[in-house]
Scaffold this active site. Structure first.
Site, short mmCIF file in Angstrom:
data_model
loop_
_atom_site.label_atom_id
_atom_site.label_comp_id
_atom_site.label_asym_id
_atom_site.label_seq_id
_atom_site.Cartn_x
_atom_site.Cartn_y
_atom_site.Cartn_z
CG ASP A 201 -78.80 54.44 -31.13
OD1 ASP A 201 -78.35 53.49 -31.80
OD2 ASP A 201 -78.36 54.70 -30.00
CG ASP B 165 -78.65 62.98 -35.00
OD1 ASP B 165 -78.00 61.91 -34.88
OD2 ASP B 165 -79.27 63.49 -34.05
CG ASP C 291 -84.67 56.51 -26.10
OD1 ASP C 291 -84.90 57.57 -26.73
OD2 ASP C 291 -83.55 56.21 -25.67
CB CYS D 294 -96.42 48.47 -8.39
SG CYS D 294 -95.44 47.69 -9.68
CB CYS E 7 -93.90 44.56 -10.77
SG CYS E 7 -93.03 44.90 -9.24
CB CYS F 105 -95.15 45.68 -6.03
SG CYS F 105 -93.91 46.99 -6.21
CG HIS G 225 -90.87 48.44 -9.18
ND1 HIS G 225 -92.19 48.40 -8.77
CD2 HIS G 225 -90.50 49.75 -9.08
CE1 HIS G 225 -92.58 49.61 -8.43
NE2 HIS G 225 -91.58 50.45 -8.59
#
Lengths: 371, 371
Positions: free
Chosen positions: A92, A146, A265, A303, A305, A308, A334
């Protein structure tokens, strides 16, 4: 041109399945960018980000400029090398954080004067300085500076801010020196369609390689957000990637992909993970709750991951209560796996024309519970 | 017999290269056990422990018994399943922590009455209870409850404690119910050779599958430690694994392997990592120091851990100063990689008769700096 974007498939709703090419590799879009505020997604070294499915990360210019400083990072070979992430990075402009320093900053046409919250030093952020810092970092995508106004500001203030944002975007473009850093402009205009349309049209004249929609997630009502964010996408250049800044919930991501946004994001998956608020295919889970103390089941059986596949909700509950950093690591891994897996499903949904079904599924899991 | 031990090679100095077989796999010895106090090595999910080279971990009975409770862990399928670690686990008896509760505990022949530091509840730890808890956890190796006295206690107190420790070890053995949990006895006797020898001989009569040397790292002088720990190893049964509890520095591990010890545990690599004290082949590094702010070099160019291969000391310095949990993860992964890599070199050194050279190398890197 250091950056190129190609739309590969479109959904009837307007969603695009695309490919963003950067000097550090390709990003399949729509894509979610995990937030690595201080050159690190908290608790996630890059090899874990890759395991979660990340292809691009976001970092915060403001925080890095204050500590350790963009000059130091340039001397260390740039942000990619500094943090050990070899994929694309977007930063940013630092504007959002500077505008949040109410009372400590003064805005003028030239730029924003502010005091460092670290050491009180007098600092100045101009469009030229925002570009210089981001080029020091050597990122793939730099955001133009901005002007932000509160969500409830009067129309005249919104209009003036949008106009200044366009002038600042031009100054950012003219300040560019580094080949490998592409500049994205930011569409402002508050919750007024005509201001948004004018902002988008004026920025389009600069022919930048990408555009973002700013000024959302500032406390506006959900329906206002939906209407205005969808409208803004519709007036942004079709051939360029569209980035919806700071958004959002799982449902936001599915919906906004359908409106034609390509990049997102949000701190939600990572910050919530640290607070024990976890995302699952069946909806949100507050892992510290006593209902999980003796729950042998995995957090989310669907999931992939590590947590999990290997440990129970009872264990995650124990780690949270013990304030053990392994909990932070597993929870963040996760939540990012969930977010990045959701984006993979969004991309498939656009390719196969099944985005509406995915939206209905996520709405059923998340909308009623307000998460 | 759930546990077996075989000496594969011996060093002229007395060091042994062995193999410890447990219900959850084999451990090449001499081995270092990372400390996972609360069913977790802080910041290191098991897949990272494996990446660091761990083959066996230690967990703390006392902490687990208080929270989340050994009954809960038993109900969740035991400690291995609870924490997602499928390799061998050794637990201490909880005695060390209970004896540290000065003023909150009362020791008698039956056991130790104490108040929970969590909720003030009155609790009782006896040899039988220590075994029950560890069998609830379902660990591969349980430690017998031993009586600890301060390092500067009079000889009579040392003698009485060593004798009680033997009686308690027998009660532990008689209390055993679970096939897959092997019991290790603990040799005590303070800094008196005859007491150590008597303790070892009396415990040997119990024919337990392994033995530990306790009562070190309690503030004794380095030379006293060396002399007594080496002597103690020499009087412990040769055919059984010998575990030196709570030790130690890199140099301690190399030296004590030469004395004939096979197993070690210490919080040093993990706790120091969290404090930014890192171990390298060239000696200790305090990563927060300003000399590292702009240091592009890796922490240790000879280390295979992710951080040493991908990021600089400058980045680790930045993460430490920013208090970013990624720093905790990378530092812990590094220190464990160093410790476990050192043990691999110890094993090779014993096989090849080059342990003395390794000791000289580590002494040069560590002894003068007092780390």
């Amino acid at each position: 041109m250091s950056l190129s974007f190609k739309v590969l498939a479109e959904d009837p709703s307007g969603g695009r399945r695309g490919c963003l090419r950067t000097p550090h590799g390709e990003v399949a879009t729509p894509a979610f960018m995990p937030v690595g505020t201080r050159a690190s997604v908290k608790g996630m070294p890059p090899f874990l980000l890759k395991e979660a499915g990340a292809s691009i990360v976001l970092s915060n210019t403001f925080h890095l400029a204050l500590r350790p400083g963009s000059t130091l990072i340039r001397e260390m070979g740039g942000l990619h090398r500094f943090m050990g992430w070899d994929g694309p990075i977007l930063t940013d402009s630092g504007g959002f954080q500077v505008f949040s320093l109410t009372g400590l900053r003064k805005v003028a046409e030239e730029g924003i004067a502010f005091r460092s919250p670290v050491d009180g030093a007098e600092l100045f952020l101009s469009p030229e300085r925002a570009i210089e810092i981001q080029e020091d970092l050597g990122v793939d995508v730099a955001m133009a500076l901005d002007e932000l106004v509160p969500g409830d500001a009067p129309r005249a203030a919104m209009e003036a801010a949008a106009e200044r944002t366009t002038r600042w975007a031009r100054r950012c473009r003219d300040a560019q020196k580094r080949e490998g850093t592409a500049l994205f402009g930011i569409v402002q205009g508050g919750m007024e369609e005509d201001l948004r349309a004018r902002s988008a049209a004026e920025l389009a004249e600069l022919d930048l390689p990408g555009y973002a929609a700013g000024g959302f997630s500032v406390g506006e009502k959900k329906e206002t957000f939906r209407k205005m964010a969808a409208f803004t996408a519709s007036v942004m250049p079709e051939a360029k990637p569209r980035y919806l800044m700071g958004v959002g919930t799982p449902l936001d991501l599915v919906e906004a992909s359908g409106w034609g946004y390509d990049l997102f994001d949000c701190v939600m998956p990572t910050r919530n993970a640290r607070n024990g608020s976890l995302f699952t295919s069946a909806g949100p889970v507050t892992i510290k709750n006593s209902e999980h103390v003796r729950d042998e089941s995995p957090l989310d059986p669907s999931c992939p991951c590590w947590g999990c596949r290997h440990v129970s909700r009872a264990y995650l509950n124990h780690l949270y209560r013990a304030d053990d950093p392994t909990g932070l690591v597993l929870n963040t891994l996760h939540n990012l796996t969930f977010y990045l897996g959701l984006m993979a499903r969004v991309r498939k949904g656009i390719e196969r024309g099944t985005l509406a079904a995915l939206k209905a599924e996520i709405a059923a899991a998340y909308e009623k519970r307000g998460a």
